[in-house]
Design an enzyme around this catalytic site. Sequence first.
Site, PDB file in Angstrom:
ATOM      1  N   GLY A   1      -8.503  -5.964  -3.901  1.00 35.62           N
ATOM      2  CA  GLY A   1      -9.107  -7.125  -3.254  1.00 35.62           C
ATOM      3  C   GLY A   1      -8.738  -7.090  -1.784  1.00 35.62           C
ATOM      4  O   GLY A   1      -7.593  -6.793  -1.429  1.00 35.62           O
TER       5      GLY A   1
ATOM      6  N   ALA B   1      -9.061   1.678   0.618  1.00 36.24           N
ATOM      7  CA  ALA B   1      -8.377   0.577   1.309  1.00 36.24           C
ATOM      8  C   ALA B   1      -8.019   0.903   2.748  1.00 36.24           C
ATOM      9  O   ALA B   1      -7.177   0.226   3.340  1.00 36.24           O
ATOM     10  CB  ALA B   1      -7.117   0.198   0.538  1.00 36.24           C
ATOM     11  N   ALA B   2      -8.672   1.887   3.332  1.00 37.23           N
ATOM     12  CA  ALA B   2      -8.298   2.297   4.690  1.00 37.23           C
ATOM     13  C   ALA B   2      -8.485   1.173   5.693  1.00 37.23           C
ATOM     14  O   ALA B   2      -7.615   0.919   6.540  1.00 37.23           O
ATOM     15  CB  ALA B   2      -9.114   3.515   5.107  1.00 37.23           C
ATOM     16  N   GLY B   3      -9.614   0.479   5.614  1.00 36.87           N
ATOM     17  CA  GLY B   3      -9.868  -0.607   6.558  1.00 36.87           C
ATOM     18  C   GLY B   3      -8.876  -1.744   6.422  1.00 36.87           C
ATOM     19  O   GLY B   3      -8.401  -2.305   7.425  1.00 36.87           O
ATOM     20  N   ASP B   4      -8.539  -2.102   5.193  1.00 37.51           N
ATOM     21  CA  ASP B   4      -7.575  -3.184   4.969  1.00 37.51           C
ATOM     22  C   ASP B   4      -6.182  -2.774   5.440  1.00 37.51           C
ATOM     23  O   ASP B   4      -5.437  -3.595   5.978  1.00 37.51           O
ATOM     24  CB  ASP B   4      -7.539  -3.565   3.489  1.00 37.51           C
ATOM     25  CG  ASP B   4      -8.852  -4.142   3.016  1.00 37.51           C
ATOM     26  OD1 ASP B   4      -9.545  -4.803   3.820  1.00 37.51           O
ATOM     27  OD2 ASP B   4      -9.212  -3.942   1.842  1.00 37.51           O
TER      28      ASP B   4
ATOM     29  N   SER C   1      -2.870   6.111   4.285  1.00 37.92           N
ATOM     30  CA  SER C   1      -3.399   5.516   3.046  1.00 37.92           C
ATOM     31  C   SER C   1      -4.504   6.359   2.425  1.00 37.92           C
ATOM     32  O   SER C   1      -4.626   6.416   1.203  1.00 37.92           O
ATOM     33  CB  SER C   1      -3.911   4.097   3.314  1.00 37.92           C
ATOM     34  OG  SER C   1      -5.173   4.102   3.952  1.00 37.92           O
TER      35      SER C   1
END
Length: 294
Positions: free
Chosen positions: A37, A240-243, A273
Amino acid sequence: MISVFGSANMDLVAYVSEAPGRGETVTGHRFRTIPGGKGANQAIAAARAGVRVAFLGAVGDDGFGAELRDTLSEAGVDVRGLRQVPGPSGIAHIVVDDAGGNSIIVVPGANGTVAGPSGDDLATIAASEALLLQLELPMAAVVAAAEAGSVAGVPVVLTPAPAQPLPDELLDAVTLIVPNEHEAAAITGATAPEAALDALLERVEEAVITLGSEGALYGSRSGERVRVPAVEVKAVDTTAAGDTFVGALAVARAERLPMADALRFASTAAALSVQREGASTSMPTRWEIEDFLT
């Protein structure tokens, strides 16, 4: 302390050689359930990068909800603002191909019940050095949280994903917006990053556009421009790189690093990540980020 008002999902991840097209069935070679999420991811990324983090959101009363709470808590995130509601938790169906690309379907579940910050949430936000927001909660709830942060004088950082129209009342309360190049184009209608940045700065004070293999581009209304190259690594899973980038960037800004250094710190965290599978399972620690930088 950084507060994150956002989503918590259980990621249901299928790994395939090549993602299926419309009407096509392919055979996968592995399946995993991984806590994720966008909100929870950013909270864990920031906690591992070295700050106290409070998470504000909702999970269901199912097994996924209990696992999501435990995962956040084990990462050092304060989960007193994570409420439990009847029904299922949010989930995301994710397909990851052998090139590290992904496609995602999100089903909101408990996230869709969040109407806005509670009284306790408002106090947590007001005590924060930054408030991180994304768009996996109902828009009215995101706007209410952004306005609460703005009124309290807390910098509001928005990840405009999943991409959708952004109301003026939201952008009026945002300090820093962090879209990827596709989201920036969808918001502004400009495909060139510099043009998209200029268009974003007509609506918010600061913006960072992440450009994948081309690095990241920052601009502010004061006229500052910073561009940093990407950290070159072999990607295994970009989920999840951006998060991870946003969580680490929030930490660097809270520590008052110059923007070029903050972007390098965030880019390094994101690069680490993508060399690992999963969302919350892929995020580096502060020691790993600093070790890579040095």
